[in-house]
Design a protein around this motif. Structure first.
Motif, mmCIF file in Angstrom:
data_model
loop_
_atom_site.group_PDB
_atom_site.id
_atom_site.type_symbol
_atom_site.label_atom_id
_atom_site.label_comp_id
_atom_site.label_asym_id
_atom_site.label_seq_id
_atom_site.Cartn_x
_atom_site.Cartn_y
_atom_site.Cartn_z
ATOM 1 N N ALA A 263 0.891 -1.113 -0.126
ATOM 2 C CA ALA A 263 0.066 -0.066 0.090
ATOM 3 C C ALA A 263 0.961 1.074 0.181
ATOM 4 O O ALA A 263 0.379 2.252 -0.541
ATOM 5 N N LYS A 264 1.948 1.193 0.378
ATOM 6 C CA LYS A 264 2.909 2.230 0.737
ATOM 7 C C LYS A 264 3.613 2.587 -0.780
ATOM 8 O O LYS A 264 3.298 3.828 -1.084
ATOM 9 N N ARG A 265 3.854 1.455 -1.523
ATOM 10 C CA ARG A 265 4.352 1.959 -3.024
ATOM 11 C C ARG A 265 3.215 2.296 -3.784
ATOM 12 O O ARG A 265 3.373 3.326 -4.562
ATOM 13 N N CYS A 266 1.935 1.771 -3.656
ATOM 14 C CA CYS A 266 0.872 2.313 -4.388
ATOM 15 C C CYS A 266 0.630 3.678 -4.037
ATOM 16 O O CYS A 266 0.694 4.526 -5.033
ATOM 17 N N GLY A 267 0.788 4.246 -2.701
ATOM 18 C CA GLY A 267 0.631 5.612 -2.568
ATOM 19 C C GLY A 267 1.741 6.303 -3.188
ATOM 20 O O GLY A 267 1.377 7.780 -3.683
ATOM 21 N N GLN A 268 2.933 6.031 -3.358
ATOM 22 C CA GLN A 268 4.096 6.663 -3.837
ATOM 23 C C GLN A 268 3.740 6.720 -5.314
ATOM 24 O O GLN A 268 3.919 7.856 -5.870
ATOM 25 N N LEU A 269 3.232 5.912 -5.972
ATOM 26 C CA LEU A 269 3.235 5.794 -7.472
ATOM 27 C C LEU A 269 1.993 6.649 -7.801
ATOM 28 O O LEU A 269 1.827 7.230 -8.698
ATOM 29 N N ILE A 270 1.031 6.820 -6.990
ATOM 30 C CA ILE A 270 -0.266 7.640 -7.228
ATOM 31 C C ILE A 270 0.146 8.995 -7.167
ATOM 32 O O ILE A 270 -0.392 9.850 -7.911
ATOM 33 N N SER A 271 0.927 9.251 -6.203
ATOM 34 C CA SER A 271 1.423 10.636 -6.082
ATOM 35 C C SER A 271 2.208 10.990 -7.149
ATOM 36 O O SER A 271 2.182 12.501 -7.740
ATOM 37 N N ILE A 272 2.868 10.374 -7.825
ATOM 38 C CA ILE A 272 3.693 10.630 -9.065
ATOM 39 C C ILE A 272 2.814 10.774 -10.308
ATOM 40 O O ILE A 272 2.992 11.899 -10.718
ATOM 41 N N GLY A 273 1.692 9.962 -10.165
ATOM 42 C CA GLY A 273 0.638 10.186 -11.215
ATOM 43 C C GLY A 273 -0.165 11.376 -11.174
ATOM 44 O O GLY A 273 -0.173 12.331 -12.043
#
Length: 325
Positions: A263-273
């Motif tokens: 979930a942490k990595r998912c949050g990071q990738l969404i932030s990049i998007g």
């Protein structure tokens, strides 16, 4: 080397790239490129982001990533205690934000009558809103023909109609402001057929239909839309899952698996998007990313999906058999 030969080599290398690349990534190629060479998440600093569905899982971890970047946050869900916990975690050791930079705004998104009031509260607190993240929703596990129609209606009410209602309220504000950004948590199920989740899959397809229509209609109005399409993410989503029966929850513990994106990595990738205003983000393990790219090879995709069968996809998704047939 002739021109046609060059074109042929380009086509071969192009398709080879999209066959090989997924095995080395947890997201689509454009998101990975933007992570390396695009705008950093810090470029969102001081923007006001409203996350609906921020109390756990993907929404919670997105809040942490945006807080680290210095975004001002509005955290919404039904449970105040969980939102307060997320707020505390966002502020812990964070020199970019203070207590007044995060607003806990609990409400039930299914209650459309309060949507305008919630937006007014957010605007009165910060004076502006830059990004709305529609992350509310629940998944489902059920056999297609056994699903009670009441479940379809209840699931669509939460996953689709509540989000559309809030977004219409916010869109009016964005149009008056002259710009705005919607992020919508869909799923890889939003553009492909996922077994044993018919109502859920239909709801995610519906979100794409609504927001792609908005994207086309408001193409000249400076309204950005980011469709977020996670595959298997390591969160406790199965406990609250819909089944085929009205009012029933699955109440199963989600299996822990190394093949799921954290979930942490998912949050990071969404932030990049969000920082790069990407139109669509895929976040999943290599097998799911490859299967997503196979959608662009229609005949081959159909053969492979039929050969693998529904049990294979359930194992990829849940790491165990959830639905028994």
């Amino acid at each position: 080397m002739g021109f046609l030969t060059l074109i042929g080599l380009f086509v071969i290398f192009y398709y080879l790239f999209y066959i090989i690349f997924p095995w080395f990534s947890d997201c689509d190629a454009l998101t990975k490129f933007k992570e390396k060479f695009g705008k950093p998440v810090d470029s969102l600093r001081n923007q006001v982001v409203w996350i609906v569905g921020a109390s756990s899982g993907i929404g919670e971890n997105l809040a942490y990533s945006l807080a680290d970047a210095g975004c001002k946050l509005i955290l919404s869900a039904r449970r105040t205690d969980l939102l307060e916990k997320v707020k505390t975690n966002c502020l812990r050791g964070n020199v970019k934000l203070t207590e007044k930079d995060i607003l806990v705004l609990p409400f039930n998104i299914c209650d459309a009558e309060v949507h305008q009031k919630m937006l007014n509260t957010a605007l009165s607190e910060f004076g502006q809103l830059d990004i709305l993240v529609n992350n509310a929703g629940r998944t489902q596990r059920a056999i297609w023909e056994k699903i009670d129609l009441k479940v379809d209606k209840e699931l669509f009410h939460l996953n689709v109609f509540s989000i559309i209602s809030l977004s219409r309220v916010v869109l009016k504000y964005f149009l008056e402001k002259g710009k705005g950004h919607f992020a919508v948590t869909s799923s890889t199920a939003g553009f492909t057929g996922v077994p044993f989740s018919a109502s859920y899959t239909g709801s995610k397809h519906a979100l794409h239909g609504y927001f792609e229509s908005m994207r086309t209609e408001k193409a000249t109005n400076n309204i950005a839309i980011t469709m977020i399409c996670p595959g298997p993410i390591q969160t406790d989503f199965l406990y609250e899952s819909f089944t085929e029966n009205p009012g029933e929850k699955l109440e199963q513990k989600t299996a822990v698996s190394s093949t799921k994106v954290s979930a942490k990595r998912c949050g990071q990738l969404i932030s990049i998007g969000l920082a790069n205003q990407l139109e669509e983000i895929w976040i999943a393990n290599p097998i799911v990313i490859l299967l997503c790219y196979l959608k662009y090879y229609p005949n081959l995709n159909n053969i492979i999906w039929r050969h693998l069968g529904p049990r294979f996809f359930q194992k990829v998704r849940d790491s165990k058999d959830i639905v028994k047939t």
